[in-house]
Design a protein around this motif. Structure first.
Motif, PDB file in Angstrom:
ATOM      1  N   ALA A  86      80.696   8.459  38.808  1.00 37.68           N
ATOM      2  CA  ALA A  86      81.976   7.758  38.777  1.00 37.68           C
ATOM      3  C   ALA A  86      82.172   6.832  39.980  1.00 37.68           C
ATOM      4  CB  ALA A  86      83.118   8.777  38.719  1.00 37.68           C
ATOM      5  N   ASN A  87      81.668   7.216  41.146  1.00 41.31           N
ATOM      6  CA  ASN A  87      81.959   6.487  42.379  1.00 41.31           C
ATOM      7  C   ASN A  87      80.819   5.609  42.900  1.00 41.31           C
ATOM      8  OD1 ASN A  87      84.761   7.462  43.465  1.00 41.31           O
ATOM      9  ND2 ASN A  87      83.757   9.215  42.529  1.00 41.31           N
ATOM     10  N   GLY A  88      79.586   5.924  42.542  1.00 39.26           N
ATOM     11  CA  GLY A  88      78.451   5.127  43.004  1.00 39.26           C
ATOM     12  C   GLY A  88      78.531   3.658  42.615  1.00 39.26           C
ATOM     13  N   PRO A  89      78.904   3.331  41.371  1.00 39.34           N
ATOM     14  CA  PRO A  89      78.989   1.916  40.992  1.00 39.34           C
ATOM     15  C   PRO A  89      79.976   1.132  41.858  1.00 39.34           C
ATOM     16  CG  PRO A  89      78.949   3.273  39.031  1.00 39.34           C
ATOM     17  CD  PRO A  89      79.091   4.206  40.197  1.00 39.34           C
ATOM     18  N   GLY A  90      81.078   1.739  42.211  1.00 39.94           N
ATOM     19  CA  GLY A  90      82.052   1.061  43.068  1.00 39.94           C
ATOM     20  C   GLY A  90      81.517   0.815  44.466  1.00 39.94           C
ATOM     21  N   MET A  91      80.690   1.728  44.954  1.00 42.81           N
ATOM     22  CA  MET A  91      80.081   1.548  46.271  1.00 42.81           C
ATOM     23  C   MET A  91      79.117   0.367  46.262  1.00 42.81           C
ATOM     24  SD  MET A  91      79.405   5.453  47.393  1.00 42.81           S
ATOM     25  CE  MET A  91      80.710   6.663  47.408  1.00 42.81           C
ATOM     26  N   VAL A  92      78.319   0.263  45.195  1.00 47.66           N
ATOM     27  CA  VAL A  92      77.411  -0.883  45.063  1.00 47.66           C
ATOM     28  C   VAL A  92      78.215  -2.173  44.958  1.00 47.66           C
ATOM     29  CG1 VAL A  92      75.687  -1.991  43.582  1.00 47.66           C
ATOM     30  CG2 VAL A  92      75.517   0.460  44.073  1.00 47.66           C
TER      31      VAL A  92
END
Length: 149
Positions: A86-92
């Motif tokens: 859920a959160n990895g894409p936002g970090m990228v």
């Protein structure tokens, strides 16, 4: 050298995936242009899933995998696989946006051999001690010419 087996940790897989995607983004930006790279999709999930598959080969019982963070109301299982999906894409996305927002301030150093200074092994002398390191990237401050590791 004998290495003690380590229990797989989800944050290692997530960190490796994040770094791979960001490095691929930066290599694309150098090879083409930052504007071109920003327009492309840089999915986190495929790289993360590859890392998870490697962990499963070592330890198939995911209940034994370590996760970061203690359980909270917002993260009842800590920073587990679902949390990273859920959160990895936002970090990228935040990284690629940071690069775009700072295009006039910083650029990736191009080494004398023409390669970008991404994951480039370097040796620095600290007094009489040679210290080998592998920085994620070396940037150039476009206003001062200073290098930033």
């Amino acid at each position: 050298m004998v290495r003690v087996p380590q229990t797989p940790a989800v944050w290692f897989a997530a960190g490796s995936a994040y770094h791979k995607v960001c490095e691929d983004f930066d290599r694309c930006a150098v090879a083409n242009s930052l504007g071109y790279a920003v327009e492309l999709a840089w999915p986190f999930a495929p790289a993360f899933d590859t890392e998870l598959d490697e962990m499963r080969a070592t330890e198939p019982d995911e209940s034994k995998w370590r996760t970061a963070g203690r359980p909270t109301k917002d993260k009842p299982n800590g920073e587990d696989v679902a949390w990273w999906h859920a959160n990895g894409p936002g970090m990228v996305a935040a990284y690629t946006q940071w690069r775009a927002d700072n295009a006039a301030l910083y650029d990736i150093l191009i080494l004398p051999n023409g390669e970008p200074a991404l994951e480039t092994e370097m040796t620095v002398m600290l007094g009489d001690v040679a210290v080998k390191n592998l920085p994620d990237m070396v940037l150039v401050d476009l206003n001062t010419g200073a290098t930033i590791v």
